[in-house]
Design an enzyme around this catalytic site. Structure first.
Site, PDB file in Angstrom:
ATOM      1  N   ARG A 147     -16.057  -4.153  21.582  1.00  0.00           N
ATOM      2  CA  ARG A 147     -17.434  -3.812  21.195  1.00  0.00           C
ATOM      3  C   ARG A 147     -17.676  -2.310  21.183  1.00  0.00           C
ATOM      4  O   ARG A 147     -18.606  -1.839  20.529  1.00  0.00           O
ATOM      5  CB  ARG A 147     -18.431  -4.572  22.090  1.00  0.00           C
ATOM      6  CG  ARG A 147     -18.413  -6.087  21.804  1.00  0.00           C
ATOM      7  CD  ARG A 147     -19.334  -6.845  22.735  1.00  0.00           C
ATOM      8  NE  ARG A 147     -18.934  -6.770  24.114  1.00  0.00           N
ATOM      9  CZ  ARG A 147     -18.055  -7.578  24.697  1.00  0.00           C
ATOM     10  NH1 ARG A 147     -17.479  -8.543  23.989  1.00  0.00           N
ATOM     11  NH2 ARG A 147     -17.737  -7.434  25.958  1.00  0.00           N
ATOM     12  N   GLU A 170     -10.884  -7.256  39.832  1.00  0.00           N
ATOM     13  CA  GLU A 170     -11.132  -7.934  41.101  1.00  0.00           C
ATOM     14  C   GLU A 170      -9.865  -8.706  41.522  1.00  0.00           C
ATOM     15  O   GLU A 170      -9.448  -8.663  42.662  1.00  0.00           O
ATOM     16  CB  GLU A 170     -12.313  -8.892  40.941  1.00  0.00           C
ATOM     17  CG  GLU A 170     -12.926  -9.287  42.259  1.00  0.00           C
ATOM     18  CD  GLU A 170     -14.103 -10.243  42.067  1.00  0.00           C
ATOM     19  OE1 GLU A 170     -14.602 -10.735  43.060  1.00  0.00           O
ATOM     20  OE2 GLU A 170     -14.482 -10.497  40.888  1.00  0.00           O
TER      21      GLU A 170
HETATM   22  P1  AMP Z   1     -15.620  -2.629  33.507  1.00  0.00           P
HETATM   23  O1  AMP Z   1     -14.226  -2.128  33.255  1.00  0.00           O
HETATM   24  O2  AMP Z   1     -15.720  -3.477  34.753  1.00  0.00           O
HETATM   25  O3  AMP Z   1     -16.637  -1.504  33.491  1.00  0.00           O
HETATM   26  O4  AMP Z   1     -15.987  -3.628  32.338  1.00  0.00           O
HETATM   27  C1  AMP Z   1     -16.409  -3.139  31.110  1.00  0.00           C
HETATM   28  C2  AMP Z   1     -15.872  -3.931  29.959  1.00  0.00           C
HETATM   29  O5  AMP Z   1     -15.991  -5.331  30.154  1.00  0.00           O
HETATM   30  C3  AMP Z   1     -16.670  -3.581  28.713  1.00  0.00           C
HETATM   31  O6  AMP Z   1     -15.784  -3.488  27.612  1.00  0.00           O
HETATM   32  C4  AMP Z   1     -17.645  -4.743  28.564  1.00  0.00           C
HETATM   33  O7  AMP Z   1     -17.816  -5.077  27.214  1.00  0.00           O
HETATM   34  C5  AMP Z   1     -17.028  -5.880  29.356  1.00  0.00           C
HETATM   35  N1  AMP Z   1     -17.984  -6.519  30.288  1.00  0.00           N
HETATM   36  C6  AMP Z   1     -17.893  -6.529  31.644  1.00  0.00           C
HETATM   37  N2  AMP Z   1     -18.888  -7.210  32.209  1.00  0.00           N
HETATM   38  C7  AMP Z   1     -19.664  -7.653  31.197  1.00  0.00           C
HETATM   39  C8  AMP Z   1     -20.894  -8.410  31.120  1.00  0.00           C
HETATM   40  N3  AMP Z   1     -21.530  -8.861  32.211  1.00  0.00           N
HETATM   41  N4  AMP Z   1     -21.416  -8.649  29.895  1.00  0.00           N
HETATM   42  C9  AMP Z   1     -20.794  -8.195  28.780  1.00  0.00           C
HETATM   43  N5  AMP Z   1     -19.654  -7.488  28.773  1.00  0.00           N
HETATM   44  C10 AMP Z   1     -19.079  -7.214  29.966  1.00  0.00           C
END
Ligand code: AMP
Length: 176
Positions: A64, A101
Site C-alpha cells: 500500500r 512479534e
Molecule cells: P509495522 O512494521 O509493525 O509498522 O507494520 C506496518 C506494515 O504492516 C504496513 O505496511 C501496514 O500496511 C501493515 N499493517 C500493520 N498493522 C496494520 C493494521 N492494523 N491495519 C492495516 N495495516 C497494518
C-alpha cells in the site's frame, strides 16, 4: 492543519476486526482510495509537509506504500523507488531483516535504487510497530542514501512505532 481535512480522511478508513488474524483491527484504506477527495487530501497534506524540504526520492513500502508513494512522487516530481518483500525484485538486491512479534520478516531494495548522497522520504499507508519502516531506513542508508523522514496516512500510536524509528522524523495524518 485544519481538522475538517483530517476528519474527511478519517471518515473513509474502515475498521475490519480480526483481519488477518483474531485480535487485529485492520485499518482498510480501500474506501479512502475510492474517494477522490480524501485520496487527494492525503497527497495535499503530505506534499505541504515536505514542500520546503529538499529531497530526491520517495521509497514506497510494498504494497500500500506503492499507492501513496507513487502518487506523491508523481505530484512532487521525485523519483519513486519500491521497497519489496523478499524475492520480488529482479535485479541485485540488499535485504534487511526485522523482528516481528513471532519471528522475522525482511524488505529488499535494488542495489542501484538509491545513489550515494541521495535524500529519500519513506512512505507507507500505516505505521504499527515501525519495524518495516525501520528496516527500509536501514536499507536506504546501506545504499548510501540519507533518510529525511517517514510519512504515513495512519499511525497506531499505542504500538510506539515512532519511538522505534527515532531519531528519524515521523509524520502521520491520522492516529488511533
Ligand atoms: P509495522 O512494521 O509493525 O509498522 O507494520 C506496518 C506494515 O504492516 C504496513 O505496511 C501496514 O500496511 C501493515 N499493517 C500493520 N498493522 C496494520 C493494521 N492494523 N491495519 C492495516 N495495516 C497494518
Amino acid at each position: 492543519m485544519s481538522d475538517d481535512r483530517l476528519d474527511a480522511i478519517r471518515d473513509v478508513i474502515r475498521d475490519v476486526p480480526d483481519f488477518p488474524k483474531p485480535g487485529i483491527m485492520f485499518k482498510d484504506i480501500t474506501p479512502l482510495l475510492a474517494d477522490p477527495r480524501a485520496f487527494n487530501l492525503c497527497l495535499d497534506l503530505m506534499a505541504e509537509r515536505y514542500d520546503a524540504v529538499p529531497f530526491d526520492a520517495i521509497v514506497g513500502i510494498e504494497s500500500r506504500g506503492f499507492i501513496f508513494g507513487a502518487a506523491l512522487a508523481s505530484r512532487m516530481r521525485k523519483a519513486f523507488v519500491p521497497a519489496r518483500k523478499p524475492g520480488k525484485l529482479p535485479a541485485q538486491t540488499y535485504q534487511v531483516e526485522y523482528e516481528l512479534e513471532y519471528g522475522t520478516d525482511a524488505v529488499e531494495m535494488h542495489k542501484d535504487a538509491i545513489t550515494q548522497g541521495e535524500r529519500a522520504l519513506i512512505v507507507d499507508d500505516l505505521i504499527a510497530t515501525g519495524g518495516t519502516a525501520w528496516a527500509t531506513g536501514e536499507l536506504i542508508r546501506r545504499l548510501g542514501g540519507e533518510v529525511i523522514g517517514a510519512a504515513f496516512v495512519v499511525e497506531l500510536s499505542f504500538l510506539k512505532g515512532r519511538e522505534r524509528l527515532a531519531p528519524m522524523d515521523t509524520f502521520s495524518l491520522v492516529d488511533y
